[in-house]
Scaffold this motif. Structure first.
Motif, short mmCIF file in Angstrom:
data_model
loop_
_atom_site.label_atom_id
_atom_site.label_comp_id
_atom_site.label_asym_id
_atom_site.label_seq_id
_atom_site.Cartn_x
_atom_site.Cartn_y
_atom_site.Cartn_z
N ARG A 205 0.85 -1.21 0.00
CA ARG A 205 0.00 0.00 0.00
C ARG A 205 0.88 1.25 0.00
O ARG A 205 0.69 2.16 -0.81
N ASP A 206 1.85 1.27 0.88
CA ASP A 206 2.66 2.48 1.01
C ASP A 206 3.61 2.64 -0.18
O ASP A 206 3.88 3.77 -0.61
N LEU A 207 4.08 1.53 -0.72
CA LEU A 207 4.93 1.64 -1.91
C LEU A 207 4.13 2.25 -3.06
O LEU A 207 4.60 3.15 -3.77
N LEU A 208 2.91 1.76 -3.25
CA LEU A 208 2.09 2.30 -4.34
C LEU A 208 1.70 3.75 -4.09
O LEU A 208 1.44 4.50 -5.02
N SER A 213 10.53 4.53 1.65
CA SER A 213 11.04 3.61 2.67
C SER A 213 9.83 3.15 3.45
O SER A 213 8.86 3.90 3.61
N LEU A 214 9.84 1.92 3.89
CA LEU A 214 8.65 1.42 4.57
C LEU A 214 9.00 0.22 5.44
O LEU A 214 10.10 -0.31 5.40
N ASP A 215 8.01 -0.15 6.26
CA ASP A 215 8.14 -1.35 7.06
C ASP A 215 8.06 -2.54 6.11
O ASP A 215 7.09 -2.66 5.36
N ARG A 288 -7.20 -10.86 4.67
CA ARG A 288 -6.79 -9.56 5.21
C ARG A 288 -7.95 -8.60 5.40
O ARG A 288 -9.08 -8.88 5.02
N ASP A 289 -7.63 -7.44 5.97
CA ASP A 289 -8.70 -6.54 6.41
C ASP A 289 -9.32 -5.75 5.26
O ASP A 289 -10.52 -5.79 5.05
N PHE A 290 -8.52 -5.01 4.51
CA PHE A 290 -9.08 -4.10 3.50
C PHE A 290 -8.38 -4.31 2.16
O PHE A 290 -7.22 -4.73 2.12
N SER A 291 -9.07 -3.94 1.11
CA SER A 291 -8.50 -4.18 -0.22
C SER A 291 -7.15 -3.48 -0.36
O SER A 291 -6.23 -4.02 -0.97
N VAL A 292 -6.99 -2.30 0.22
CA VAL A 292 -5.72 -1.58 0.05
C VAL A 292 -4.59 -2.26 0.81
O VAL A 292 -3.42 -1.96 0.56
N ASN A 293 -4.94 -3.17 1.72
CA ASN A 293 -3.92 -3.93 2.45
C ASN A 293 -3.81 -5.35 1.93
O ASN A 293 -3.11 -6.16 2.53
#
Ligand code: CTP
Length: 573
Positions: A205-208, A213-215, A288-293
């Protein structure tokens, strides 16, 4: 989750900004379809589906009806909100003819005029010029439209923008961006010969979204613990296993990452921890919880940069939507209600109506009481620690989640916002002070057993309760505390959260800041043993003497150790 480098989580979502500075990669235009971004391409032989514009609420009849319904909801929601579409994507999509030739040279790519035709049709439609038959998903070059159902202009436009952004994320571009992440050049070779590995969840999600930099969260098809061991050994680092879900954290000099085996999950009852079994990446995403995740990017060999997006998470990311994968999601795990609010606030997204309704219903049914208290605590503190916690708190109130957590809690977004400023001045913990703000208008004592059940540490619990109870008293009594010693006596027994909440409730700022800045660090040079050595008997006299000396020091009447001692001995005798 292991954090490598602090990222700016407040970066606006792509839908809001309409600008993706990291994309498209050099030479890639948004109208190019995404070779690595086609999770729903029709299987070979599946017939081409046509999208008819004009009747926005009709369900489609070929597969994935639930997702289609959800998307219908999105269109209505966005139209209601009247949000602007990001124009920049459009203008990029209308770029020069040189690209057109290049696009035509790629058999996967859809020629530009068709895309432009769709956009023109959409615009014509929006200007009231009637319905059109839009091309099916293959013609658009992206399958996420899950065609063959009738859609409205707003939705087609949203889909277009998703398409344009997704198209810019072809496998080569994603590969480049994955390789550019800190530590990945070290990690990728280490994965050779291991079972297929993927970047998953929030990392994708965060890369997109453009984070550089991310976890790092890795899912490995197979034995996650064994893979973590092997990765740690190859990196010359350590790993720590976390028990029943086969997850592990790997740390080396170059990087830190979480590793888990891909798995399917089932819930024996609402709120129970899931039963897990090994499964492929598809089922791992479906739990998983949400589509974005619920997206993954391949990291192994030729699959590097391949996006797996079975729930149209990239489209939802672009549209600014938080969407559960199935209707029982909040029932399975009610902490997701709080997660949804947190993502809404952090990403400036919105739950799609079906998801919002499910969250409201789950909270109303008391499902938040079915999950382990510590999980609620963690999610609640994460939510209240968000930079835009007031937005999340406002939504808590709208959906009745404050009262569902505990009847003594009442959403107070404005107070949470001003308390956050108070935290900056006082060093208070934003999340704890925010929670105190939610409890400030009621009898906070009733909250105590709940805080204990939720696993708040004693210090946290006391800070919340004391702040909630005392902040109004502090506001009231500050004007009467004219001497520094009086101010000290009023504020020193309080945790910083009381001061932050008092500031948020309108306490005079100057005395509070004077206390924090100048008075709170003042301490005597003498202590009890000095008084005992001077013949003061053990007992209350010692305390009396020290208190008098501190008062004198705070008010400027005892400027040396000798003066402190003189005042203390006088008071003690
Ligand atoms: N997850 C889930 N249900 C939960 C918690 C987590 O499905 N109740 C999944 C999501 O796919 C999530 C992943 O597990 O992306 C990792 O969880 P977490 O670390 O809490 O979330 P991230 O998205 O990685 O990170 P954050 O929310 O902190 O940005």
């Amino acid at each position: 989750m292991a954090r490598i480098i602090e990222k700016d989580d407040r970066r606006p979502g792509v839908a809001a900004a309409g600008v993706r500075p990291h994309m498209p990669a050099a030479g890639v235009r948004p109208h190019m379809p995404a070779a690595g971004v086609r999770p729903h391409m029709p299987a070979a032989g599946e017939q081409r589906r046509h999208v008819h514009v004009g009747a926005p609420r009709q369900r489609h009849h070929l597969g994935r009806p639930r997702r289609a319904q959800r998307r219908e909801g999105l269109a209505v929601h966005r139209a209601d909100e009247g949000r602007e579409r990001p124009r920049q994507v459009q203008s990029q999509a209308r770029g020069g003819g040189a690209d057109r030739a290049r696009v035509r040279g790629d058999r996967h790519l859809h020629p530009r005029p068709e895309s432009e035709r769709v956009l023109q049709r959409v615009e014509a439609l929006e200007h009231g010029q009637g319905g059109v038959a839009a091309p099916g998903p293959e013609a658009l070059g992206v399958s996420c439209l899950c065609g063959s159902h009738r859609i409205g202009a707003a939705r087609l436009r949203a889909a277009w923008h998703s398409l344009a952004v997704m198209a810019s994320m072809n496998r080569a571009a994603l590969r480049e961006r994955v390789e550019a992440l800190p530590g990945l050049r070290v990690l990728l070779p280490v994965l050779a010969g291991l079972p297929p590995a993927y970047l998953v969840g929030g990392a994708v999600r965060d890369l997109l979204r453009g984070a550089d930099s991310l976890d790092l969260d890795l899912a490995v098809e197979g034995d996650g613990a064994a893979a973590a061991r092997e990765i740690a050994a190859r990196l010359g680092g350590d790993h720590v296993e976390h028990g029943r879900f086969g997850t592990a954290t790997v740390r080396s000099e170059a990087l830190a990452l979480d590793v888990a085996g891909t798995r399917r999950e089932s819930y024996s009852e609402p709120g129970a921890l899931p039963d897990v079994e090994p499964a492929g990446i598809g089922e791992d995403l479906a739990r998983r919880d949400f589509s974005v995740n619920a997206m993954a990017i391949g990291l192994s060999g030729d699959a590097l940069g391949e996006l797996h997006d079975p729930f149209s998470g990239a489209a939802d990311l672009e549209a600014g939507v938080i969407r559960v994968l199935h209707q029982a999601s909040f029932r399975d795990d009610a902490t997701r209600i709080l997660r949804a609010l947190r993502y809404e606030a952090r990403l400036a997204f919105r739950m799609e109506p079906g998801t919002e309704e499910a969250a409201r219903a789950a909270a109303g049914e008391g499902l938040l009481d079915t999950v382990a208290g510590t999980r609620v605590r963690d999610e609640l503190l994460d939510l209240l620690g968000e930079a835009d916690a007031p937005t999340a708190v406002a939504r808590m109130g709208e959906l009745g989640i404050d009262r569902a957590l505990h009847p003594a809690l009442e959403a107070a977004p404005d107070l949470v916002a001003s308390v956050a400023l108070g935290c900056m001045e006082t060093g208070a913990d934003r999340a704890l002070a925010g929670l105190a703000a939610l409890a400030a208008t009621s009898r906070a004592e009733g909250l105590s057993p709940w805080l204990d059940r939720a696993g708040f540490k004693a210090g946290e619990r006391d800070a919340v309760l004391r702040a909630a109870r005392r902040a109004a008293v502090v506001v009231r009594e500050i004007p009467g505390a004219e001497q520094p010693s009086q101010l000290h006596a009023l504020l020193a027994p309080e945790p910083p959260e009381t001061l932050a909440l008092a500031l948020g409730m309108g306490a005079q700022a100057e005395p509070v800041l004077h206390f924090v800045r100048d008075l709170s660090g003042i301490a005597l040079e003498i202590d009890g043993s000095d008084l005992l050595a001077e013949g003061v008997p053990e007992g209350p006299a010692v305390g009396r003497g020290l208190a008098a000396a501190l008062t004198a020091k705070l008010d400027g009447h005892a400027r040396s150790r000798d003066e402190e001692m003189r005042v203390a001995l006088e008071a003690a005798r």
